[in-house]
Motif scaffolding. Structure first.
Motif, PDB file in Angstrom:
ATOM      1  N   TYR A  93       0.807  -1.218   0.000  1.00 16.80           N
ATOM      2  CA  TYR A  93       0.000   0.000   0.000  1.00 16.80           C
ATOM      3  C   TYR A  93       0.840   1.267   0.000  1.00 16.80           C
ATOM      4  CZ  TYR A  93      -3.381  -3.488   1.587  1.00 16.80           C
ATOM      5  OH  TYR A  93      -4.168  -4.607   1.688  1.00 16.80           O
ATOM      6  N   GLN A  94       2.124   1.118   0.306  1.00 17.45           N
ATOM      7  CA  GLN A  94       3.022   2.272   0.440  1.00 17.45           C
ATOM      8  C   GLN A  94       3.999   2.299  -0.729  1.00 17.45           C
ATOM      9  OE1 GLN A  94       3.263   4.860   2.813  1.00 17.45           O
ATOM     10  NE2 GLN A  94       4.701   5.568   1.258  1.00 17.45           N
ATOM     11  N   HIS A  95       4.107   3.435  -1.409  1.00 16.72           N
ATOM     12  CA  HIS A  95       5.056   3.545  -2.513  1.00 16.72           C
ATOM     13  C   HIS A  95       6.486   3.517  -1.970  1.00 16.72           C
ATOM     14  CE1 HIS A  95       1.854   4.203  -5.281  1.00 16.72           C
ATOM     15  NE2 HIS A  95       1.455   5.318  -4.689  1.00 16.72           N
ATOM     16  N   VAL A  96       7.308   2.653  -2.547  1.00 16.72           N
ATOM     17  CA  VAL A  96       8.707   2.510  -2.143  1.00 16.72           C
ATOM     18  C   VAL A  96       9.577   2.694  -3.385  1.00 16.72           C
ATOM     19  CG1 VAL A  96      10.439   0.994  -1.116  1.00 16.72           C
ATOM     20  CG2 VAL A  96       8.072   0.917  -0.287  1.00 16.72           C
ATOM     21  N   ARG A  97      10.536   3.600  -3.298  1.00 19.43           N
ATOM     22  CA  ARG A  97      11.418   3.925  -4.423  1.00 19.43           C
ATOM     23  C   ARG A  97      12.854   3.600  -4.032  1.00 19.43           C
ATOM     24  NH1 ARG A  97      10.967   8.244  -8.557  1.00 19.43           N
ATOM     25  NH2 ARG A  97       9.002   8.836  -7.525  1.00 19.43           N
ATOM     26  N   HIS A  98      13.623   3.098  -4.982  1.00 16.49           N
ATOM     27  CA  HIS A  98      15.023   2.744  -4.716  1.00 16.49           C
ATOM     28  C   HIS A  98      15.964   3.742  -5.381  1.00 16.49           C
ATOM     29  CE1 HIS A  98      18.808   0.519  -5.860  1.00 16.49           C
ATOM     30  NE2 HIS A  98      18.819   0.436  -4.553  1.00 16.49           N
ATOM     31  N   HIS A  99      17.026   4.118  -4.647  1.00 16.98           N
ATOM     32  CA  HIS A  99      18.098   4.955  -5.187  1.00 16.98           C
ATOM     33  C   HIS A  99      19.422   4.231  -4.914  1.00 16.98           C
ATOM     34  CE1 HIS A  99      15.336   8.438  -5.449  1.00 16.98           C
ATOM     35  NE2 HIS A  99      14.868   7.987  -4.298  1.00 16.98           N
ATOM     36  N   PRO A 100      20.228   3.950  -5.928  1.00 17.44           N
ATOM     37  CA  PRO A 100      21.484   3.230  -5.692  1.00 17.44           C
ATOM     38  C   PRO A 100      22.455   3.965  -4.775  1.00 17.44           C
ATOM     39  CG  PRO A 100      20.893   3.178  -8.029  1.00 17.44           C
ATOM     40  CD  PRO A 100      19.973   4.157  -7.365  1.00 17.44           C
ATOM     41  N   THR A 101      22.480   5.293  -4.848  1.00 16.08           N
ATOM     42  CA  THR A 101      23.439   6.079  -4.060  1.00 16.08           C
ATOM     43  C   THR A 101      22.747   7.268  -3.403  1.00 16.08           C
ATOM     44  OG1 THR A 101      24.026   7.591  -5.864  1.00 16.08           O
ATOM     45  CG2 THR A 101      25.238   5.493  -5.749  1.00 16.08           C
ATOM     46  N   VAL A 102      23.432   7.858  -2.441  1.00 16.19           N
ATOM     47  CA  VAL A 102      22.926   9.078  -1.813  1.00 16.19           C
ATOM     48  C   VAL A 102      22.810  10.188  -2.852  1.00 16.19           C
ATOM     49  CG1 VAL A 102      23.443  10.882  -0.129  1.00 16.19           C
ATOM     50  CG2 VAL A 102      23.817   8.481   0.470  1.00 16.19           C
ATOM     51  N   ALA A 103      23.767  10.266  -3.768  1.00 13.15           N
ATOM     52  CA  ALA A 103      23.722  11.291  -4.815  1.00 13.15           C
ATOM     53  C   ALA A 103      22.450  11.176  -5.641  1.00 13.15           C
ATOM     54  CB  ALA A 103      24.956  11.173  -5.709  1.00 13.15           C
ATOM     55  N   ASP A 104      22.014   9.946  -5.900  1.00 20.84           N
ATOM     56  CA  ASP A 104      20.774   9.747  -6.655  1.00 20.84           C
ATOM     57  C   ASP A 104      19.568  10.260  -5.863  1.00 20.84           C
ATOM     58  OD1 ASP A 104      21.923   8.442  -8.947  1.00 20.84           O
ATOM     59  OD2 ASP A 104      22.167   6.646  -7.714  1.00 20.84           O
ATOM     60  N   LEU A 105      19.546   9.977  -4.572  1.00 18.57           N
ATOM     61  CA  LEU A 105      18.456  10.474  -3.730  1.00 18.57           C
ATOM     62  C   LEU A 105      18.439  11.994  -3.720  1.00 18.57           C
ATOM     63  CD1 LEU A 105      16.209  10.187  -1.525  1.00 18.57           C
ATOM     64  CD2 LEU A 105      18.080  10.237   0.160  1.00 18.57           C
ATOM     65  N   VAL A 106      19.601  12.601  -3.523  1.00 29.80           N
ATOM     66  CA  VAL A 106      19.693  14.054  -3.441  1.00 29.80           C
ATOM     67  C   VAL A 106      19.287  14.694  -4.762  1.00 29.80           C
ATOM     68  CG1 VAL A 106      21.270  15.988  -3.107  1.00 29.80           C
ATOM     69  CG2 VAL A 106      21.415  13.989  -1.607  1.00 29.80           C
ATOM     70  N   ALA A 107      19.698  14.090  -5.878  1.00 27.77           N
ATOM     71  CA  ALA A 107      19.312  14.631  -7.185  1.00 27.77           C
ATOM     72  C   ALA A 107      17.802  14.578  -7.364  1.00 27.77           C
ATOM     73  CB  ALA A 107      20.012  13.847  -8.296  1.00 27.77           C
ATOM     74  N   TRP A 108      17.195  13.466  -6.942  1.00 26.94           N
ATOM     75  CA  TRP A 108      15.735  13.358  -7.030  1.00 26.94           C
ATOM     76  C   TRP A 108      15.072  14.425  -6.162  1.00 26.94           C
ATOM     77  CZ3 TRP A 108      12.113  12.673  -3.247  1.00 26.94           C
ATOM     78  CH2 TRP A 108      10.796  12.455  -3.689  1.00 26.94           C
TER      79      TRP A 108
END
Length: 218
Positions: free
Chosen positions: A120-135
């Motif tokens: 029920y909860q959307h879960v997104r994956h980011h390989p690196t912290v940089a990817d998370l920060v860019a998003w």
């Protein structure tokens, strides 16, 4: 779980088949079947751990309705060593209706603690912290770390933005240097006992509730 006073057996969770049988199943205003409802659940009962408003609804219908009400805060947790807290974080994020949960690092995570709330909860994956920060930058969301580090500021009284990403580190080592560098602020949770820290699952629950108290309390 409660038990039946006479038998000592656990009470059944959820509800049985829809009363009245197929002839009484929910319909829309024009008399056609209400597609939010799952015929299998209507016929055999709904034993899922869902609130009453979603009894007998299909999974897709529940998620679609939740999507109309999700809050603008996000939760991220670093997953470099398959942290067992991640399932608990996902379950709490579902309870507080976070926009998304973000897993940073290893894609695979232990879902047991989520108790199927990841459906029920959307879960997104980011390989690196940089990817998370860019998003987060693309979405215009400030990143806030949560850890009891030197120089961190108290979560209590902190004006959490409506839209933000609350980031939690690996259980054993806390926030990575990359998250600390990218965070607008690092927040700590007040503690008064002898232990140095609380686990990531508990910290995430406290931080999410702090956001709820500021922006969504009823």
């Amino acid at each position: 779980m409660s038990t039946d006073d006479e038998t000592g057996r656990p009470d059944e969770v959820g509800v049985g088949p829809w009363p009245g049988g197929p002839a009484a199943w929910p319909v829309t205003a024009d008399g056609s079947p209400d597609e939010r409802y799952d015929p299998e659940l209507l016929a055999h009962g709904d034993r899922r751990n869902v609130v009453d408003r979603y009894r007998y609804w299909t999974l897709d219908a529940v998620v679609a309705d939740l999507d109309t009400r999700r809050h603008p805060f996000h939760v991220a947790i670093e997953n470099w060593q398959h942290d067992l807290n991640i399932g608990s974080v996902v379950r709490t994020a579902n309870a507080f209706l976070a926009g998304e949960v973000h897993i940073v690092g290893n894609r695979r995570w232990n879902r047991r603690g989520a108790m199927v709330t990841d459906r029920y909860q959307h879960v997104r994956h980011h390989p690196t912290v940089a990817d998370l920060v860019a998003w987060a930058d693309e979405e215009g969301l400030p990143v806030l770390g949560v850890d009891n580090l030197p120089g961190s500021v108290p979560l209590e009284g902190y004006p959490l933005p409506r839209g933000c990403v609350l980031v939690f580190g690996q259980e054993s080592v806390g926030l990575s240097d990359e998250v600390r560098a990218a965070a607008l602020d690092v927040l700590h949770i007040a503690q008064f006992g002898s232990t140095r820290s609380i686990n990531a699952g508990a910290a995430a629950a406290i931080a999410m509730h702090a956001w709820i108290a500021q922006h969504a309390a009823v």
